[in-house]
Design a protein around this motif. Structure first.
Motif, PDB file in Angstrom:
ATOM      1  N   ASP A   1     -53.169 -12.157 -25.599  1.00  0.00           N
ATOM      2  CA  ASP A   1     -54.538 -12.116 -25.081  1.00  0.00           C
ATOM      3  C   ASP A   1     -55.218 -10.826 -25.513  1.00  0.00           C
ATOM      4  O   ASP A   1     -54.690  -9.732 -25.292  1.00  0.00           O
ATOM      5  CB  ASP A   1     -54.518 -12.194 -23.545  1.00  0.00           C
ATOM      6  CG  ASP A   1     -55.892 -11.932 -22.953  1.00  0.00           C
ATOM      7  OD1 ASP A   1     -56.804 -12.736 -23.220  1.00  0.00           O
ATOM      8  OD2 ASP A   1     -56.050 -10.919 -22.234  1.00  0.00           O
TER       9      ASP A   1
ATOM     10  N   HIS B   1     -52.891 -17.559 -16.695  1.00  0.00           N
ATOM     11  CA  HIS B   1     -53.613 -16.306 -16.544  1.00  0.00           C
ATOM     12  C   HIS B   1     -54.450 -15.980 -17.782  1.00  0.00           C
ATOM     13  O   HIS B   1     -55.462 -15.279 -17.678  1.00  0.00           O
ATOM     14  CB  HIS B   1     -52.640 -15.167 -16.226  1.00  0.00           C
ATOM     15  CG  HIS B   1     -52.249 -15.106 -14.786  1.00  0.00           C
ATOM     16  ND1 HIS B   1     -50.945 -15.234 -14.359  1.00  0.00           N
ATOM     17  CD2 HIS B   1     -53.000 -14.977 -13.662  1.00  0.00           C
ATOM     18  CE1 HIS B   1     -50.906 -15.164 -13.040  1.00  0.00           C
ATOM     19  NE2 HIS B   1     -52.136 -15.018 -12.597  1.00  0.00           N
ATOM     20  N   ASN B   2     -54.063 -16.481 -18.941  1.00  0.00           N
ATOM     21  CA  ASN B   2     -54.899 -16.316 -20.125  1.00  0.00           C
ATOM     22  C   ASN B   2     -56.223 -17.057 -19.943  1.00  0.00           C
ATOM     23  O   ASN B   2     -57.303 -16.531 -20.225  1.00  0.00           O
ATOM     24  CB  ASN B   2     -54.160 -16.841 -21.368  1.00  0.00           C
ATOM     25  CG  ASN B   2     -54.793 -16.341 -22.660  1.00  0.00           C
ATOM     26  OD1 ASN B   2     -55.811 -15.670 -22.655  1.00  0.00           O
ATOM     27  ND2 ASN B   2     -54.176 -16.680 -23.773  1.00  0.00           N
TER      28      ASN B   2
ATOM     29  N   GLN C   1     -57.764  -8.309 -24.679  1.00  0.00           N
ATOM     30  CA  GLN C   1     -58.411  -7.946 -23.419  1.00  0.00           C
ATOM     31  C   GLN C   1     -59.923  -7.817 -23.549  1.00  0.00           C
ATOM     32  O   GLN C   1     -60.647  -8.015 -22.569  1.00  0.00           O
ATOM     33  CB  GLN C   1     -57.820  -6.637 -22.894  1.00  0.00           C
ATOM     34  CG  GLN C   1     -56.328  -6.737 -22.560  1.00  0.00           C
ATOM     35  CD  GLN C   1     -55.781  -5.457 -21.973  1.00  0.00           C
ATOM     36  OE1 GLN C   1     -56.310  -4.923 -20.993  1.00  0.00           O
ATOM     37  NE2 GLN C   1     -54.710  -4.934 -22.559  1.00  0.00           N
TER      38      GLN C   1
ATOM     39  N   CYS D   1     -45.453 -12.429 -18.782  1.00  0.00           N
ATOM     40  CA  CYS D   1     -46.866 -12.284 -18.428  1.00  0.00           C
ATOM     41  C   CYS D   1     -47.089 -10.931 -17.753  1.00  0.00           C
ATOM     42  O   CYS D   1     -46.316 -10.523 -16.883  1.00  0.00           O
ATOM     43  CB  CYS D   1     -47.292 -13.421 -17.506  1.00  0.00           C
ATOM     44  SG  CYS D   1     -49.018 -13.316 -16.941  1.00  0.00           S
ATOM     45  N   THR D   2     -48.167 -10.237 -18.151  1.00  0.00           N
ATOM     46  CA  THR D   2     -48.423  -8.886 -17.637  1.00  0.00           C
ATOM     47  C   THR D   2     -49.441  -8.853 -16.508  1.00  0.00           C
ATOM     48  O   THR D   2     -49.761  -7.770 -16.007  1.00  0.00           O
ATOM     49  CB  THR D   2     -48.924  -7.966 -18.767  1.00  0.00           C
ATOM     50  OG1 THR D   2     -50.135  -8.529 -19.319  1.00  0.00           O
ATOM     51  CG2 THR D   2     -47.880  -7.828 -19.864  1.00  0.00           C
ATOM     52  N   PHE D   3     -49.956 -10.009 -16.110  1.00  0.00           N
ATOM     53  CA  PHE D   3     -50.992 -10.003 -15.065  1.00  0.00           C
ATOM     54  C   PHE D   3     -50.432  -9.427 -13.765  1.00  0.00           C
ATOM     55  O   PHE D   3     -49.325  -9.764 -13.352  1.00  0.00           O
ATOM     56  CB  PHE D   3     -51.513 -11.420 -14.812  1.00  0.00           C
ATOM     57  CG  PHE D   3     -52.615 -11.466 -13.789  1.00  0.00           C
ATOM     58  CD1 PHE D   3     -53.938 -11.319 -14.170  1.00  0.00           C
ATOM     59  CD2 PHE D   3     -52.323 -11.630 -12.440  1.00  0.00           C
ATOM     60  CE1 PHE D   3     -54.952 -11.341 -13.222  1.00  0.00           C
ATOM     61  CE2 PHE D   3     -53.331 -11.657 -11.489  1.00  0.00           C
ATOM     62  CZ  PHE D   3     -54.650 -11.511 -11.882  1.00  0.00           C
TER      63      PHE D   3
ATOM     64  N   LEU E   1     -49.944 -12.856 -21.729  1.00  0.00           N
ATOM     65  CA  LEU E   1     -50.308 -13.550 -20.502  1.00  0.00           C
ATOM     66  C   LEU E   1     -49.756 -14.959 -20.566  1.00  0.00           C
ATOM     67  O   LEU E   1     -49.662 -15.544 -21.645  1.00  0.00           O
ATOM     68  CB  LEU E   1     -51.831 -13.620 -20.327  1.00  0.00           C
ATOM     69  CG  LEU E   1     -52.588 -12.320 -20.032  1.00  0.00           C
ATOM     70  CD1 LEU E   1     -54.075 -12.616 -19.900  1.00  0.00           C
ATOM     71  CD2 LEU E   1     -52.069 -11.646 -18.768  1.00  0.00           C
TER      72      LEU E   1
END
Length: 368
Positions: free
Chosen positions: A312, A335-336, A314, A293-295, A331
């Motif tokens: 996701d 968080h998605n 963006q 996940c990149t959040f 994500l």
């Protein structure tokens, strides 16, 4: 500076007991306030803004709770939002937190007053019996088998890998032979069994779980097929090799990782009628984001979740209808959904997540 230990030692017995009771009562009041705060954080999903994929991970990593303490508090805090009387039971010491966690799934608006009154002063085991009375489960079959003599065996006898019922702390540990020979029909229902992964040394773990008859048969078949490579039939080696293949296959299916690249590049800037992301874009995004996940929160802390990650868009695929590598990210599920709520609004997403048959014509935008 006065040593707090010296102060305590100077108290008389009656003063010490009185002061201890006051501290316990104070701690109960603090616990009640803490549950209110945790419940509100959970309701607002603030843990998502702090790059945590779940309330549980937030409680363990951010607040420093043990796994058991986090689970207890989250369950009770959620129940207390439905039934505020639970908070009073905590503040008064009527029911302890571990017991409330056991009872929480069984409390309703109609029965909670009576149940909490009955639970007052009871031990956790007594509350488990009360919960079983509120929600009876089917009886298990009678099992008669020989147990190992605990006096003749070491205090801890971990099983490398067992397919029998995981022993509880209050029951003798079954031998490997007894566990594997036990008829599958005698095992408890699946949701009552817990897998065990416990460290034995720095690089060795005991892994124990309950398997179906079909799984057992597949293991025997794998042993036979791999006899030329693994003559001793070591189960740990076989499972590790099987997991290597499974991981490669799932990465290929979900993220096009390891697939042979096409000769020509995808037209990633063209409008697409399909939500399906081209394989080369999937592969590039997955490798770029490291399968994680990149959040990130405001401090730049990145979410640690690697399980259940999703692609996701963006800018929202429902809005752009375009697949672009630089505008697609990985994500986690939480968080998605959080990103979707920020884009489309929480009320809209709650309607979108409702059963589809109840919402005809609603656009499919559940994921970026």
């Amino acid at each position: 500076m006065i040593n707090s230990g010296d102060v305590v030692e100077s108290l008389s017995s009656s003063e010490l007991l009185s002061a201890t009771r006051e501290l316990v009562q104070t701690s109960r009041g603090v616990e009640g306030k803490l549950l209110v705060h945790l419940g509100e954080i959970d309701e607002r999903k603030l843990y998502l803004d702090l790059a945590f994929p779940s309330m549980f991970v937030f409680c363990v990593q951010e607040l420093g709770f043990s796994e058991d303490a986090a689970y207890n508090r989250i369950m009770v805090a959620r129940a207390a939002r439905r039934l505020p009387t639970i908070l009073e039971a905590v503040r008064s010491g009527q029911v302890h937190l571990a017991g409330l966690r056991v009872l929480a799934p069984h409390l309703t608006i109609e029965n909670h007053g009576k149940v909490l009154a009955e639970a007052a002063g009871k031990s956790k085991r007594e509350m488990e019996e009360l919960a079983a009375r509120l929600s009876p489960r089917p009886a298990v079959a009678t099992v008669v088998r020989k147990l190992t003599n605990r006096t003749d065996s070491p205090p801890v006898a971990p099983l490398p890998l067992s397919f029998g019922t995981v022993p509880t702390m209050s029951s003798p540990e079954p031998s490997l032979a007894a566990a594997s020979a036990r008829p599958a029909v005698l095992a408890p229902v699946r949701d009552e069994r817990r897998a065990v992964m416990a460290p034995l040394a720095e690089d060795r773990f005991m892994i124990q779980f309950t398997a179906s008859r079909a799984c057992r048969d597949k293991i025997h078949q794998a042993k036979d097929l791999l006899r030329h490579r693994i003559p001793d039939g070591d189960l740990g080696t076989i499972v590790e090799k099987a997991l290597d293949l499974l991981i490669v296959q799932v990465k290929k299916e979900r993220f096009a990782h390891g697939r042979k690249a096409r000769c020509g590049p995808s037209k990633e800037n063209a409008d697409s009628p399909s939500r399906h992301i081209p394989a080369d874009i999937q592969r590039t995004v997955f490798e770029r984001d490291g399968g994680r996940c990149t959040f990130k929160d405001e401090q730049g802390r990145r979410c640690i979740e690697t399980g259940g990650v999703e692609f996701d868009h963006q800018d929202g695929f429902a809005r752009t209808r375009i697949h672009r590598v630089d505008r697609i990210r990985l994500l986690c599920r939480a968080h998605n959904q959080h990103a979707a709520e920020q884009m489309y609004g929480r009320a809209f997403m709650e309607r979108a997540r409702a059963p589809r048959e109840a919402l005809p014509g609603l656009p499919g935008i559940l994921s970026g």
